[in-house]
Design a protein around this motif. Structure first.
Motif, PDB file in Angstrom:
ATOM      1  N   ASN A   1      61.442  50.263 126.982  1.00 51.06           N
ATOM      2  CA  ASN A   1      62.413  49.342 126.399  1.00 51.06           C
ATOM      3  C   ASN A   1      63.638  50.106 125.904  1.00 51.06           C
ATOM      4  O   ASN A   1      64.104  49.942 124.779  1.00 51.06           O
ATOM      5  N   GLY A   2      64.148  50.970 126.756  1.00 55.23           N
ATOM      6  CA  GLY A   2      65.305  51.775 126.390  1.00 55.23           C
ATOM      7  C   GLY A   2      65.957  52.395 127.612  1.00 55.23           C
ATOM      8  O   GLY A   2      65.483  52.242 128.734  1.00 55.23           O
ATOM      9  N   LEU A   3      67.042  53.072 127.363  1.00 54.53           N
ATOM     10  CA  LEU A   3      67.815  53.721 128.410  1.00 54.53           C
ATOM     11  C   LEU A   3      67.510  55.208 128.482  1.00 54.53           C
ATOM     12  O   LEU A   3      67.422  55.874 127.447  1.00 54.53           O
ATOM     13  N   TYR A   4      67.374  55.702 129.681  1.00 51.91           N
ATOM     14  CA  TYR A   4      67.447  57.138 129.896  1.00 51.91           C
ATOM     15  C   TYR A   4      68.911  57.457 130.155  1.00 51.91           C
ATOM     16  O   TYR A   4      69.580  56.745 130.905  1.00 51.91           O
ATOM     17  N   TRP A   5      69.391  58.485 129.547  1.00 55.33           N
ATOM     18  CA  TRP A   5      70.718  58.980 129.868  1.00 55.33           C
ATOM     19  C   TRP A   5      70.534  60.124 130.851  1.00 55.33           C
ATOM     20  O   TRP A   5      69.906  61.138 130.539  1.00 55.33           O
ATOM     21  N   TRP A   6      71.057  59.944 132.050  1.00 54.47           N
ATOM     22  CA  TRP A   6      71.022  60.972 133.078  1.00 54.47           C
ATOM     23  C   TRP A   6      72.247  61.865 132.909  1.00 54.47           C
ATOM     24  O   TRP A   6      73.382  61.378 132.877  1.00 54.47           O
ATOM     25  N   ILE A   7      72.011  63.147 132.803  1.00 54.95           N
ATOM     26  CA  ILE A   7      73.075  64.133 132.694  1.00 54.95           C
ATOM     27  C   ILE A   7      73.345  64.645 134.100  1.00 54.95           C
ATOM     28  O   ILE A   7      72.449  65.180 134.758  1.00 54.95           O
ATOM     29  N   GLN A   8      74.571  64.456 134.560  1.00 51.98           N
ATOM     30  CA  GLN A   8      74.920  64.800 135.931  1.00 51.98           C
ATOM     31  C   GLN A   8      76.244  65.552 135.966  1.00 51.98           C
ATOM     32  O   GLN A   8      76.976  65.590 134.985  1.00 51.98           O
TER      33      GLN A   8
ATOM     34  N   GLY B   1      76.185  52.270 120.882  1.00 52.49           N
ATOM     35  CA  GLY B   1      77.204  51.239 120.749  1.00 52.49           C
ATOM     36  C   GLY B   1      77.012  50.016 121.610  1.00 52.49           C
ATOM     37  O   GLY B   1      77.871  49.151 121.668  1.00 52.49           O
ATOM     38  N   ASN B   2      75.888  49.903 122.297  1.00 48.46           N
ATOM     39  CA  ASN B   2      75.664  48.741 123.154  1.00 48.46           C
ATOM     40  C   ASN B   2      74.463  47.909 122.704  1.00 48.46           C
ATOM     41  O   ASN B   2      74.014  47.036 123.423  1.00 48.46           O
ATOM     42  N   GLY B   3      73.930  48.231 121.528  1.00 51.32           N
ATOM     43  CA  GLY B   3      72.789  47.496 121.018  1.00 51.32           C
ATOM     44  C   GLY B   3      71.453  47.924 121.607  1.00 51.32           C
ATOM     45  O   GLY B   3      70.413  47.398 121.236  1.00 51.32           O
ATOM     46  N   LEU B   4      71.479  48.858 122.538  1.00 50.19           N
ATOM     47  CA  LEU B   4      70.259  49.349 123.174  1.00 50.19           C
ATOM     48  C   LEU B   4      69.946  50.737 122.643  1.00 50.19           C
ATOM     49  O   LEU B   4      70.813  51.427 122.131  1.00 50.19           O
ATOM     50  N   LYS B   5      68.704  51.141 122.806  1.00 49.00           N
ATOM     51  CA  LYS B   5      68.344  52.490 122.363  1.00 49.00           C
ATOM     52  C   LYS B   5      68.259  53.427 123.563  1.00 49.00           C
ATOM     53  O   LYS B   5      67.983  53.013 124.685  1.00 49.00           O
ATOM     54  N   VAL B   6      68.514  54.685 123.290  1.00 46.43           N
ATOM     55  CA  VAL B   6      68.342  55.722 124.295  1.00 46.43           C
ATOM     56  C   VAL B   6      66.970  56.332 124.058  1.00 46.43           C
ATOM     57  O   VAL B   6      66.667  56.804 122.963  1.00 46.43           O
ATOM     58  N   CYS B   7      66.117  56.281 125.076  1.00 50.71           N
ATOM     59  CA  CYS B   7      64.738  56.744 124.919  1.00 50.71           C
ATOM     60  C   CYS B   7      64.535  58.164 125.433  1.00 50.71           C
ATOM     61  O   CYS B   7      63.470  58.750 125.216  1.00 50.71           O
ATOM     62  N   GLY B   8      65.526  58.726 126.110  1.00 47.21           N
ATOM     63  CA  GLY B   8      65.365  60.090 126.592  1.00 47.21           C
ATOM     64  C   GLY B   8      66.534  60.536 127.449  1.00 47.21           C
ATOM     65  O   GLY B   8      67.457  59.764 127.737  1.00 47.21           O
ATOM     66  N   PHE B   9      66.457  61.784 127.834  1.00 39.11           N
ATOM     67  CA  PHE B   9      67.509  62.401 128.633  1.00 39.11           C
ATOM     68  C   PHE B   9      66.866  62.996 129.873  1.00 39.11           C
ATOM     69  O   PHE B   9      65.792  63.584 129.799  1.00 39.11           O
ATOM     70  N   ARG B  10      67.544  62.846 130.993  1.00 38.50           N
ATOM     71  CA  ARG B  10      67.042  63.386 132.248  1.00 38.50           C
ATOM     72  C   ARG B  10      68.179  64.058 132.997  1.00 38.50           C
ATOM     73  O   ARG B  10      69.342  63.699 132.831  1.00 38.50           O
ATOM     74  N   LEU B  11      67.806  65.015 133.808  1.00 37.11           N
ATOM     75  CA  LEU B  11      68.753  65.629 134.723  1.00 37.11           C
ATOM     76  C   LEU B  11      67.976  66.210 135.880  1.00 37.11           C
ATOM     77  O   LEU B  11      66.760  66.358 135.805  1.00 37.11           O
ATOM     78  N   TYR B  12      68.656  66.476 136.943  1.00 34.30           N
ATOM     79  CA  TYR B  12      68.004  67.174 138.044  1.00 34.30           C
ATOM     80  C   TYR B  12      68.732  68.490 138.252  1.00 34.30           C
ATOM     81  O   TYR B  12      69.901  68.637 137.933  1.00 34.30           O
ATOM     82  N   VAL B  13      67.971  69.462 138.727  1.00 35.03           N
ATOM     83  CA  VAL B  13      68.502  70.806 138.921  1.00 35.03           C
ATOM     84  C   VAL B  13      67.922  71.350 140.217  1.00 35.03           C
ATOM     85  O   VAL B  13      66.766  71.054 140.558  1.00 35.03           O
ATOM     86  N   GLU B  14      68.707  72.115 140.933  1.00 34.43           N
ATOM     87  CA  GLU B  14      68.207  72.705 142.169  1.00 34.43           C
ATOM     88  C   GLU B  14      67.056  73.654 141.877  1.00 34.43           C
ATOM     89  O   GLU B  14      67.054  74.348 140.860  1.00 34.43           O
ATOM     90  N   ARG B  15      66.103  73.672 142.779  1.00 31.63           N
ATOM     91  CA  ARG B  15      64.898  74.501 142.604  1.00 31.63           C
ATOM     92  C   ARG B  15      65.228  75.976 142.408  1.00 31.63           C
ATOM     93  O   ARG B  15      64.572  76.681 141.658  1.00 31.63           O
ATOM     94  N   GLU B  16      66.282  76.440 143.083  1.00 33.90           N
ATOM     95  CA  GLU B  16      66.642  77.855 143.030  1.00 33.90           C
ATOM     96  C   GLU B  16      67.481  78.219 141.806  1.00 33.90           C
ATOM     97  O   GLU B  16      67.703  79.401 141.541  1.00 33.90           O
ATOM     98  N   ASN B  17      67.968  77.249 141.081  1.00 37.39           N
ATOM     99  CA  ASN B  17      68.877  77.520 139.960  1.00 37.39           C
ATOM    100  C   ASN B  17      68.071  77.839 138.693  1.00 37.39           C
ATOM    101  O   ASN B  17      68.011  77.049 137.755  1.00 37.39           O
TER     102      ASN B  17
END
Length: 155
Positions: free
Chosen positions: A79-86, A115-131
């Protein structure tokens, strides 16, 4: 005199630097060059459409030295938003100086009241396997490798 790092939201006036950073990021990570009009259109669309996400820029001495983009994913399980870091990019001359660490800290502060009345439940990102350098940075900030693998089909 060196100034402190300033973090701010991206605006339309930042279009050129964000396109430049995206071109550099694409080349560094995938050794590809995408058409500049495609990148420009993508950055401009996000800047003009806040419902898609937002950019954060890091400035030092009035020079943009790093940026990242946030997009959202709704989780019905939480019941929340994931913020994707890209599109994380720090200019080569400013790497290993805590720029991403400061950007990430700001992301987490912004998530306390999105600021949108919703909660942020976590943060996600993807990274290259070699990085492995980036992976160690993310781990040092408290992020953990996800249980999931990402699959995609590009059109």
């Amino acid at each position: 005199m060196e100034q402190e790092l300033l973090i701010r939201r991206g605006e339309l006036q930042d279009l050129d630097i964000l396109v430049e950073f995206n071109q550099a990021l694409i080349y560094e990570t995938e050794k590809k060059q995408l058409p500049v009009n495609v990148i420009t259109g993508g950055v401009e669309t996000l800047l003009k459409t806040p419902s898609l996400g937002f950019y954060l820029l890091a400035e030092k001495n009035h020079q943009v030295v790093g940026s990242l983009m946030i997009t959202t994913e709704w989780s019905d399980w939480r019941n929340g938003l994931y913020w994707w870091i890209q599109s994380v990019y720090v200019h080569q001359d400013f790497r290993r100086q805590g720029i991403f660490r400061t950007l990430y800290k700001f992301v987490k502060q912004q998530a306390e009241n999105p600021g949108n009345g919703l909660k942020v439940c976590g943060f996600r990102l993807y990274v290259e396997r070699e990085n492995t350098v980036a992976q160690k940075t993310y781990q040092a900030l408290g992020m953990k490798e996800s249980y999931y693998h990402i699959y995609e089909e590009l059109k």
